[in-house]
Design an enzyme around this catalytic site. Structure first.
Site, PDB file in Angstrom:
ATOM      1  CE1 TYR A  46       8.474   0.298 -14.129  1.00  0.00           C
ATOM      2  CE2 TYR A  46       8.493   0.961 -16.437  1.00  0.00           C
ATOM      3  CZ  TYR A  46       7.985   0.175 -15.414  1.00  0.00           C
ATOM      4  OH  TYR A  46       6.980  -0.736 -15.676  1.00  0.00           O
ATOM      5  CB  SER A  47      12.957   0.664 -18.835  1.00  0.00           C
ATOM      6  OG  SER A  47      13.870   1.684 -19.128  1.00  0.00           O
ATOM      7  CB  THR A  88       7.344  -2.779 -18.790  1.00  0.00           C
ATOM      8  OG1 THR A  88       7.172  -1.711 -19.701  1.00  0.00           O
ATOM      9  CG2 THR A  88       8.781  -2.721 -18.274  1.00  0.00           C
ATOM     10  CG  ASP A  89       6.206  -1.691 -24.049  1.00  0.00           C
ATOM     11  OD1 ASP A  89       6.392  -1.056 -22.983  1.00  0.00           O
ATOM     12  OD2 ASP A  89       5.472  -1.264 -24.965  1.00  0.00           O
ATOM     13  CD  GLU A  90       8.457   2.379 -20.054  1.00  0.00           C
ATOM     14  OE1 GLU A  90       9.479   2.838 -19.526  1.00  0.00           O
ATOM     15  OE2 GLU A  90       7.340   2.889 -19.938  1.00  0.00           O
ATOM     16  CG  LEU A 116      -1.990  -1.164   1.192  1.00  0.00           C
ATOM     17  CD1 LEU A 116      -2.948  -1.051   2.383  1.00  0.00           C
ATOM     18  CD2 LEU A 116      -2.800  -1.226  -0.112  1.00  0.00           C
ATOM     19  CG  HIS A 134      10.073  11.188 -23.758  1.00  0.00           C
ATOM     20  ND1 HIS A 134       9.257  12.294 -23.798  1.00  0.00           N
ATOM     21  CD2 HIS A 134       9.240  10.119 -23.759  1.00  0.00           C
ATOM     22  CE1 HIS A 134       8.002  11.909 -23.805  1.00  0.00           C
ATOM     23  NE2 HIS A 134       7.974  10.585 -23.797  1.00  0.00           N
ATOM     24  CG  ASP A 154       8.366  -3.364   1.675  1.00  0.00           C
ATOM     25  OD1 ASP A 154       8.739  -3.796   0.576  1.00  0.00           O
ATOM     26  OD2 ASP A 154       8.639  -2.222   2.105  1.00  0.00           O
ATOM     27  CB  ALA A 198       4.592  -5.733  -5.854  1.00  0.00           C
ATOM     28  CB  THR A 206      10.276  -1.762  -5.138  1.00  0.00           C
ATOM     29  OG1 THR A 206      10.084  -1.136  -3.876  1.00  0.00           O
ATOM     30  CG2 THR A 206       9.012  -2.504  -5.521  1.00  0.00           C
ATOM     31  CD  GLU A 263       7.968   2.758  -5.945  1.00  0.00           C
ATOM     32  OE1 GLU A 263       7.395   3.617  -6.630  1.00  0.00           O
ATOM     33  OE2 GLU A 263       7.736   2.598  -4.736  1.00  0.00           O
ATOM     34  CE  LYS A 298       8.611  -4.480 -14.333  1.00  0.00           C
ATOM     35  NZ  LYS A 298       7.770  -5.104 -13.259  1.00  0.00           N
TER      36      LYS A 298
END
Ligand code: NAD
Ligand code: DAU
Length: 349
Positions: A156-157, A131-133, A36, A290, A60, A83, A101, A85, A160
């Protein structure tokens, strides 16, 4: 009876996955583990919280002892790991939170599954939702396939991608049964209003500027979240061990065209005159690093498992707008408090 752990089930996609599994599989005990964070909200799954095959656990994934004990206590047969970020902009301001995370949290789950299953892998599965990223950015043409090289550009990517690699490594090294899916941009109800579509819906309602990054000519491939949940269900039950499946919407939009469509639909829903919301469009400084374009080749999941999106973008967007307009309390609740601070910091000139 099967004991299934779903992580991140109070978040956007996780809540749709939890609902689908709890409702469609009464013989499964579904355990929803979620810390949460700002992105998790039990209101997202309020409608199923009293069903007998559903249990919520607040916790967590960074707490390795807690995770080990949880696996020991419930003897999970399957894990659907969502789960994370998940917001690129936040990863640019706080990359370490994403490593923690998304990488270490995933490792803790892998270690707990490996320990519990201890080489007895029959009817066990670790399903990692990605993700595709991780594939980086496409130019004007081409599609991401399952064999496209990883080339992540944002923290982020990158986090992942690292977690995907660890899942694969546990499969190769320890024989852990796994599947991974790499999906394109989701949209739909319960999407936290830091991401493009819900942020802009909220701003249109409030007649606030619509901050388009750069020239707006970035392209994403959008998928209605319930169609993603259907794909996840199929892959969990019928996907082949140690395989990756790409999931996408066959639905590419340049951001600026999407925003204009959203403005048109919102004007009509809100009884505003045509063109009113489009006047809120404001070009702002670009996101660093980007990615120009994402687009998925989803032919593997289509031919192997018979999956394709069921909702057109126009239908999905209308359902999404209707949901936000009739869930004003949800929107007010998640955009109060810390959200205001985040918004000011992210969008200051
Ligand atoms: P979200 O941010 O809406 O939800 C994430 C959930 O994880 C929240 O409920 C949060 O409380 C929980 N969480 C975060 N840190 C945790 C921790 N340390 N321990 C336990 N729970 C924790 O994310 P989402 O958009 O629903 O994405 C879900 C998954 O799908 C992510 O793994 C994401 O990378 C992936 N994904 C998302 C998209 C998309 O368009 N949103 C597309 C492809 C893949
Ligand atoms: O492709 C899958 C990914 O899609 C998921 O893995 C991520 O979790 C999810 O957040 C999403 O990432 P994006 O960065 O593509 O989504 P976002 O909604 O943040 O941005 C979509 C596009 O809109 C992107 O080109 C950036 C742009 N944008 C975004 C925001 C928040 C703007 O122009 N203005 C904005 O204020």
């Amino acid at each position: 009876m099967k004991n299934i752990l779903i992580t991140g089930g109070a978040g956007f996609i996780g809540s749709h996955v939890v609902r689908r599994f709890v409702q469609n599989y009464p013989d499964y005990n579904i355990y929803n583990l979620d810390a949460l964070t700002y992105a998790g909200n039990l209101e997202n799954i309020k409608d199923i919280e009293d069903l007998p095959n559903y249990t919520f656990i607040k916790g967590d994934i960074l707490d390795a002892d807690f995770i080990d004990n949880l696996f020991d206590q419930h003897k999970f047969d399957g894990v659907l790991h969502l789960a994370a970020e998940s917001h690129v902009d936040r990863s640019i301001t706080d990359p370490l939170a994403f490593v923690k995370t998304n990488v270490i949290g995933t490792m803790n789950l892998l270690n707990a599954a490996k320990k519990l299953w201890n080489g007895n892998f029959e009817n066990k599965l670790f399903y990692h939702i990605s993700t595709d990223e991780v594939y980086g950015s496409l130019g004007e043409s081409g599609l991401f396939t399952e064999t496209t090289s990883y080339d992540p550009n944002s923290p982020y990517s990158a986090s992942k991608a690292a977690s995907d690699h660890f899942v694969r490594a546990y499969g190769e090294t320890y024989g852990l049964p796994y599947v991974i899916t790499n999906c394109s941009n989701n949209y739909g109800p319960n999407h936290f209003p830091e991401k493009l579509i819900p942020l802009f819906i909220n701003n249109i309602i409030e007649k606030k500027p619509l901050p388009v990054y750069g020239d707006g000519n970035y392209t994403r491939d959008w998928l209605f979240v319930e169609d993603h949940a259907v794909a996840i269900d199929l892959v969990f039950h019928k996907g082949r061990n140690h395989e990756t499946y790409n999931i996408g919407g066959f639905n590419e939009w340049k951001n600026i065209d999407l925003v204009k469509l959203l403005c048109t639909q919102m004007d009509s829903k809100l009884g505003r005159s045509a063109g009113e919301s489009a006047k809120l469009i404001t070009y702002v400084k670009d996101r660093p690093g980007h990615d120009l374009r994402y687009a998925i080749d989803a032919s593997k999941i289509n031919t192997e498992l018979g999956w394709s999106p069921s909702v057109t973008f126009e239908q999905g967007l209308e359902r999404t707008i209707d949901w936000y307009l009739s869930n004003e309390a949800w929107l007010k609740n998640v955009t109060s408090g810390n959200y205001q601070k985040y918004y000011e910091e992210q969008y200051k000139a």
